[in-house]
Scaffold this active site. Structure first.
Site, PDB file in Angstrom:
ATOM      1  N   ILE A 154       0.829  -1.194   0.000  1.00  0.00           N
ATOM      2  CA  ILE A 154       0.000   0.000   0.000  1.00  0.00           C
ATOM      3  C   ILE A 154       0.871   1.254   0.000  1.00  0.00           C
ATOM      4  CG2 ILE A 154      -1.705   1.339   1.292  1.00  0.00           C
ATOM      5  CD1 ILE A 154      -2.904  -1.085   0.017  1.00  0.00           C
ATOM      6  N   LYS A 275     -10.065  -6.530   9.658  1.00  0.00           N
ATOM      7  CA  LYS A 275      -9.746  -7.406  10.795  1.00  0.00           C
ATOM      8  C   LYS A 275      -9.832  -6.674  12.131  1.00  0.00           C
ATOM      9  CE  LYS A 275      -7.052 -10.523   7.952  1.00  0.00           C
ATOM     10  NZ  LYS A 275      -7.507  -9.910   6.697  1.00  0.00           N
TER      11      LYS A 275
END
Length: 500
Positions: A154, A275
């Site tokens: 990312i 998550k």
């Protein structure tokens, strides 16, 4: 024999790549453009014939093993790219490259250096949303931008896209020397080839767990914007190294937030994950606490500051995702390993996620929580089958798929939000706003005070240092979903022991 190059797409992008190849001379000769536009088929562009349509012409080309096709249609939907790829493959093209459909290409010149070998990412999943980066990155013009974890999947893609933002300086912060060196060299090469705008690129090797060093770096760089991507994120690995997950993710984030507030950083954007929603792993709990830290820091922000987080699910092709694992398993003859036939995940391409993160960084408000619209989930076993087919093989015949069962910290589905977070659309495509679920200042401080002597040595609490069991007890006492998950595992293990 000189390599012949066929450029699929005779539009602006294809023509600029052809010019680039002519100028460099060493990469081969452009033999033809191939396009579907009937008005230009049969004509020439700068001496290069235009053939077509795409679906029919590949079969009549007398191509050799050396020849190469470059798909230069950056605005094409995923389904169209898949059709073109399959047509080229079926007609003997062994070397197929693609000009990725990222916003810099749509908004500006295309360059040969931006092309790469086509991979499953280009033909899997949905068509990414197109964002005008030059428009959405106006807030970064003339600014100093720091990316933590800049060597990761990312962070490195954010850096590539930020080349189009007109930033004065781009700081690449990370503690992995090799990964920072790699993205630094790549960005310099892109600049040399004319990609993006001029910006001073500064690599910084360091560890955000070091509070004094982090404060020093933020002060010295005088950065205006921070994109915080750095985190330990491999769930099974972090279940084996739980203290490290809290030490790095939670306390590293706190150090960075404290320094950002202290030194008047204008904007701070945390990259979060699904998550963190009702976590069932210590990694998930660490990211949930990072979200809480961001919301707490927002309360202390000055009027000119904006602190926020952006949450999203899996990204196809990241170093922590399943795709590289599958590709390595195919390379060694398989089998591909899947946890469960029912396991599914939300997926987005890395460029699309990063474009949306950059846009959110500009339009987001202080103390707000954001979620990227991930579309519909994909079953992991379906993804495995598609990747095998992409490799020219047949699932269960050439390459087997084996069901191996869940690892610790994994669940069959990953929710993107809590029921009481009530995601609502914003006026920006694919960006949703969540209702904040904050911790009280007292609750957060008490929790951090309990966790700190486990992560950092304190003579007064030396028996707690690196005490994994105590760490999980503290987290479970605070997080009901983690407590329930660990109790379930304990019960299952006891049942197995009883059976033996």
């Amino acid at each position: 024999m000189e390599k012949r190059i066929y450029i699929i797409g005779a539009g602006f992008a294809g023509q600029t790549i052809a010019d680039d190849i002519k100028r460099k001379k060493i990469f081969g000769k452009v033999n033809a453009f191939i396009d579907d536009d009937k008005s230009i088929i049969g004509t020439t562009i700068d001496g290069i014939p235009v053939l077509g349509p795409i679906s029919g012409v590949a079969s009549v080309l007398n191509n050799s093993e050396m020849d190469e096709a470059i798909i230069a249609i950056p605005s094409a939907p995923t389904e169209r790219i898949k059709e073109i790829y399959e047509s080229l493959s079926a007609n003997g093209f062994l070397h197929i490259k693609i000009l990725p459909g990222i916003s810099q290409v749509i908004n500006g010149d295309a360059h040969l250096v931006q092309t790469r070998a086509i991979d499953p990412l280009d033909i899997l999943g949905r068509t990414p949303v197109t964002i005008s980066l030059k428009e959405s990155l106006k807030y970064l013009r003339g600014k100093r931008v720091l990316i933590t974890g800049a060597g990761g999947s990312i962070g490195s893609e954010l850096a590539r896209q930020l080349l189009s933002g007109g930033a004065e300086r781009l700081y690449l912060f990370g503690h992995g020397e090799n990964s920072i060196c790699q993205i630094y060299r790549e960005l310099r090469l892109l600049q040399q080839e004319g990609v993006g705008e001029r910006a001073t690129i500064v690599p910084i090797i360091g560890d955000m767990r070091d509070r004094d060093y982090t404060d020093y770096i933020i002060e010295q760089t005088r950065c205006n914007v921070i994109f915080h991507c750095a985190a330990y994120k491999h769930v099974p690995m972090m279940e084996e190294n739980q203290v490290a997950a809290i030490e790095n993710n939670v306390f590293g984030t706190k150090n960075l937030l404290d320094a950002a507030l202290k030194h008047n950083v204008d904007r701070f954007v945390l990259i979060s994950t699904d998550k963190a929603v009702a976590p069932v792993s210590v990694y998930g709990a660490s990211k949930m606490l990072c979200e809480k830290l961001v919301l707490e820091a927002a309360k202390k922000a000055r009027n000119n500051q904006a602190v926020m987080f952006v949450r999203f699910g899996n990204v196809l092709g990241s170093r922590g995702s399943i795709l590289p694992v599958f590709q390595n398993q195919i390379a060694t003859g398989g089998p591909l390993t899947v946890t469960d036939k029912k396991m599914e995940r939300f997926f987005m391409t890395i460029p699309e996620a990063c474009s949306l993160v950059l846009q959110t960084g500009g339009v987001g408000e202080n103390g707000k929580s954001y979620l990227l619209d991930m579309g519909e989930p994909i079953k992991i076993i379906d993804l495995a089958e598609q990747i095998i087919k992409f490799s020219g093989l047949e699932p269960y015949k050439d390459i087997d798929i084996k069901i191996v069962g869940a690892r610790k910290g994994e669940r069959l589905t990953e929710p993107l939000w809590l029921e009481d977070e009530h995601p609502t659309p914003t006026k920006y495509q694919k960006i949703l706003e969540l209702e904040n679920k904050e911790y009280s200042t007292e609750r957060l401080e008490q929790l951090l005070n309990k966790l700190k002597p486990i992560c950092f040595f304190d003579e007064t609490f030396k028996e707690d240092f690196r005490n994994k069991q105590k760490l999980t007890e503290i987290l479970c006492s605070d997080c009901e979903s983690l407590k329930n998950y660990y109790e379930e595992i304990k019960t299952d293990n006891q049942k197995r022991t009883d059976l033996l």
